[in-house]
Design a protein around this motif. Sequence first.
Motif, PDB file in Angstrom:
ATOM      1  N   TYR A  65       0.903  -1.243  -0.019  1.00  0.00           N
ATOM      2  CA  TYR A  65       0.107  -0.038  -0.108  1.00  0.00           C
ATOM      3  C   TYR A  65       0.873   1.249  -0.007  1.00  0.00           C
ATOM      4  CZ  TYR A  65      -3.550  -3.253   1.153  1.00  0.00           C
ATOM      5  OH  TYR A  65      -4.517  -4.451   0.998  1.00  0.00           O
ATOM      6  N   ARG A  66       1.905   1.246   0.698  1.00  0.00           N
ATOM      7  CA  ARG A  66       2.915   2.344   0.831  1.00  0.00           C
ATOM      8  C   ARG A  66       4.028   2.595  -0.226  1.00  0.00           C
ATOM      9  NH1 ARG A  66       4.112   3.015   7.088  1.00  0.00           N
ATOM     10  NH2 ARG A  66       5.042   5.084   6.215  1.00  0.00           N
ATOM     11  N   ARG A  67       4.252   1.319  -0.591  1.00  0.00           N
ATOM     12  CA  ARG A  67       5.151   0.856  -1.917  1.00  0.00           C
ATOM     13  C   ARG A  67       6.500   1.338  -1.157  1.00  0.00           C
ATOM     14  NH1 ARG A  67       4.021  -0.261  -6.665  1.00  0.00           N
ATOM     15  NH2 ARG A  67       5.691   0.581  -7.588  1.00  0.00           N
ATOM     16  N   ARG A  68       6.879   0.769   0.022  1.00  0.00           N
ATOM     17  CA  ARG A  68       8.075   1.276   1.012  1.00  0.00           C
ATOM     18  C   ARG A  68       8.491  -0.370   1.667  1.00  0.00           C
ATOM     19  NH1 ARG A  68       7.330   5.472  -0.869  1.00  0.00           N
ATOM     20  NH2 ARG A  68       7.233   7.472   0.119  1.00  0.00           N
ATOM     21  N   TRP A  69       9.871  -0.390   1.887  1.00  0.00           N
ATOM     22  CA  TRP A  69      10.307  -1.480   2.521  1.00  0.00           C
ATOM     23  C   TRP A  69      10.237  -1.262   4.049  1.00  0.00           C
ATOM     24  CZ3 TRP A  69      11.197  -6.263   1.145  1.00  0.00           C
ATOM     25  CH2 TRP A  69      11.504  -6.537  -0.181  1.00  0.00           C
ATOM     26  N   VAL A  70       9.531  -1.902   4.662  1.00  0.00           N
ATOM     27  CA  VAL A  70       9.298  -1.781   6.246  1.00  0.00           C
ATOM     28  C   VAL A  70      10.140  -2.831   7.053  1.00  0.00           C
ATOM     29  CG1 VAL A  70       7.514  -1.702   8.010  1.00  0.00           C
ATOM     30  CG2 VAL A  70       7.239  -0.998   5.756  1.00  0.00           C
ATOM     31  N   VAL A  71      10.598  -2.544   8.067  1.00  0.00           N
ATOM     32  CA  VAL A  71      11.285  -3.616   9.215  1.00  0.00           C
ATOM     33  C   VAL A  71      10.574  -3.255  10.288  1.00  0.00           C
ATOM     34  CG1 VAL A  71      13.272  -4.256  10.330  1.00  0.00           C
ATOM     35  CG2 VAL A  71      13.394  -3.297   8.025  1.00  0.00           C
ATOM     36  N   ASP A  72      10.102  -4.228  10.957  1.00  0.00           N
ATOM     37  CA  ASP A  72       9.423  -4.269  12.396  1.00  0.00           C
ATOM     38  C   ASP A  72      10.501  -4.508  13.386  1.00  0.00           C
ATOM     39  OD1 ASP A  72       6.764  -4.235  11.705  1.00  0.00           O
ATOM     40  OD2 ASP A  72       6.814  -6.315  11.035  1.00  0.00           O
ATOM     41  N   ILE A  73      10.996  -3.459  14.372  1.00  0.00           N
ATOM     42  CA  ILE A  73      12.217  -3.806  15.187  1.00  0.00           C
ATOM     43  C   ILE A  73      11.611  -3.838  16.572  1.00  0.00           C
ATOM     44  CG2 ILE A  73      13.625  -2.216  13.615  1.00  0.00           C
ATOM     45  CD1 ILE A  73      13.045   0.166  15.462  1.00  0.00           C
ATOM     46  N   ASP A  74      12.652  -4.060  17.387  1.00  0.00           N
ATOM     47  CA  ASP A  74      12.231  -4.257  18.893  1.00  0.00           C
ATOM     48  C   ASP A  74      11.991  -2.718  19.237  1.00  0.00           C
ATOM     49  OD1 ASP A  74      12.549  -7.053  19.192  1.00  0.00           O
ATOM     50  OD2 ASP A  74      14.788  -6.587  19.022  1.00  0.00           O
ATOM     51  N   LEU A  96      11.858   6.394  11.465  1.00  0.00           N
ATOM     52  CA  LEU A  96      11.174   5.606  12.701  1.00  0.00           C
ATOM     53  C   LEU A  96       9.749   5.919  12.855  1.00  0.00           C
ATOM     54  CD1 LEU A  96      13.984   6.170  15.009  1.00  0.00           C
ATOM     55  CD2 LEU A  96      13.552   3.936  14.030  1.00  0.00           C
ATOM     56  N   GLU A  97       8.912   4.773  12.972  1.00  0.00           N
ATOM     57  CA  GLU A  97       7.519   4.810  13.136  1.00  0.00           C
ATOM     58  C   GLU A  97       6.974   3.990  14.472  1.00  0.00           C
ATOM     59  OE1 GLU A  97       5.465   3.996   9.508  1.00  0.00           O
ATOM     60  OE2 GLU A  97       6.244   5.685   8.749  1.00  0.00           O
ATOM     61  N   PRO A  98       5.739   4.420  14.885  1.00  0.00           N
ATOM     62  CA  PRO A  98       4.990   5.526  14.794  1.00  0.00           C
ATOM     63  C   PRO A  98       5.674   6.909  14.944  1.00  0.00           C
ATOM     64  CG  PRO A  98       4.086   3.966  16.193  1.00  0.00           C
ATOM     65  CD  PRO A  98       5.176   3.523  15.895  1.00  0.00           C
ATOM     66  N   VAL A  99       5.437   7.809  14.029  1.00  0.00           N
ATOM     67  CA  VAL A  99       6.155   9.040  13.846  1.00  0.00           C
ATOM     68  C   VAL A  99       6.162   9.877  15.297  1.00  0.00           C
ATOM     69  CG1 VAL A  99       6.532  11.334  12.833  1.00  0.00           C
ATOM     70  CG2 VAL A  99       6.011   9.206  11.602  1.00  0.00           C
ATOM     71  N   VAL A 107       6.952   4.001  22.306  1.00  0.00           N
ATOM     72  CA  VAL A 107       8.369   3.796  21.467  1.00  0.00           C
ATOM     73  C   VAL A 107       8.155   3.622  20.244  1.00  0.00           C
ATOM     74  CG1 VAL A 107       9.410   2.698  23.602  1.00  0.00           C
ATOM     75  CG2 VAL A 107       7.939   1.057  22.140  1.00  0.00           C
ATOM     76  N   TRP A 108       9.122   3.766  19.447  1.00  0.00           N
ATOM     77  CA  TRP A 108       9.149   3.310  17.808  1.00  0.00           C
ATOM     78  C   TRP A 108       9.121   2.001  17.655  1.00  0.00           C
ATOM     79  CZ3 TRP A 108      13.357   7.077  18.639  1.00  0.00           C
ATOM     80  CH2 TRP A 108      12.948   8.413  18.135  1.00  0.00           C
ATOM     81  N   THR A 109       8.389   1.249  16.935  1.00  0.00           N
ATOM     82  CA  THR A 109       8.396  -0.226  16.600  1.00  0.00           C
ATOM     83  C   THR A 109       8.815  -0.651  15.110  1.00  0.00           C
ATOM     84  OG1 THR A 109       6.175  -0.320  16.322  1.00  0.00           O
ATOM     85  CG2 THR A 109       6.944  -0.783  18.704  1.00  0.00           C
ATOM     86  N   ARG A 110       8.842   0.450  14.120  1.00  0.00           N
ATOM     87  CA  ARG A 110       9.062   0.257  12.803  1.00  0.00           C
ATOM     88  C   ARG A 110      10.210   1.205  12.366  1.00  0.00           C
ATOM     89  NH1 ARG A 110       3.619   0.338  12.997  1.00  0.00           N
ATOM     90  NH2 ARG A 110       3.484   2.432  12.019  1.00  0.00           N
ATOM     91  N   LEU A 111      10.917   0.540  11.125  1.00  0.00           N
ATOM     92  CA  LEU A 111      11.776   1.424  10.483  1.00  0.00           C
ATOM     93  C   LEU A 111      11.397   1.442   8.917  1.00  0.00           C
ATOM     94  CD1 LEU A 111      15.497   1.591  11.162  1.00  0.00           C
ATOM     95  CD2 LEU A 111      14.630   1.244   8.740  1.00  0.00           C
ATOM     96  N   VAL A 112      10.918   2.384   8.252  1.00  0.00           N
ATOM     97  CA  VAL A 112      10.287   2.473   6.980  1.00  0.00           C
ATOM     98  C   VAL A 112      11.387   3.148   6.172  1.00  0.00           C
ATOM     99  CG1 VAL A 112       8.603   3.373   5.536  1.00  0.00           C
ATOM    100  CG2 VAL A 112       8.077   2.578   8.049  1.00  0.00           C
ATOM    101  N   PHE A 113      11.816   2.475   5.039  1.00  0.00           N
ATOM    102  CA  PHE A 113      12.946   2.977   4.293  1.00  0.00           C
ATOM    103  C   PHE A 113      12.448   3.827   3.147  1.00  0.00           C
ATOM    104  CE2 PHE A 113      14.887  -0.679   5.776  1.00  0.00           C
ATOM    105  CZ  PHE A 113      16.383  -0.523   5.926  1.00  0.00           C
TER     106      PHE A 113
END
Length: 198
Positions: A65-74, A96-99, A107-113
């Motif tokens: 949907y966003r056409r982005r690579w996403v990484v679920d992080i600790d 870093l998201e949620p922004v 806390v941030w739980t995702r990294l979006v490229f």
Amino acid sequence: MVWAPDYITVADARAYLRVVDTADDAEIQGWVSTASRDIDDHCNRQFGQVDAAEERRYTAWWDVYRRRWVVDIDDLDDDTGLAVQVDGTAVTAYTLEPVNAVLTGKVWTRLVFSPDAEVQPSGAEHEVAVTALWGWTTVPAAVTHAVRLQMSRFAARRDSPYGIAGSPDQGSELRLLSRLDPDVVVSLRGYVRTRRPR
């Protein structure tokens, strides 16, 4: 702070239970530790922080949907020393998201490229390396409150044969079931982490 600590001290627990001596400190310590780990299990996360930045590896996934690579992080709320690499190449174009997470005590739980990142992940297993001070810099008040409640339930259980508290004769019988106290569950509503199926 350390990773997965006890979220209250024995002295805090003693004060909450209104215990004035130290005779039961060993048992209280056990209740505190058990309640802290029960909260971790319920929330699918812990609320401590590593002592020093460390590298952890992740697998990116493509968000169609966003056409982005996403990484679920600790969990992460301190970006000091944060470094991201994809297959050995440093990347700085990410979000870093949620922004607004850290601004609201989360806390941030995702990294979006970003599309213009130096290199994009391919989805290969564990190709994204992230070095950071993982965890929470402070334990949320709701978590310490939840530990006090659950720990006091363990204290009550000691004097409740077969898990029954109160008196059936007086209509105050209560079964202490083997699950988190309902008020603990309510207190932790905003802290339960749902993980993306892999």
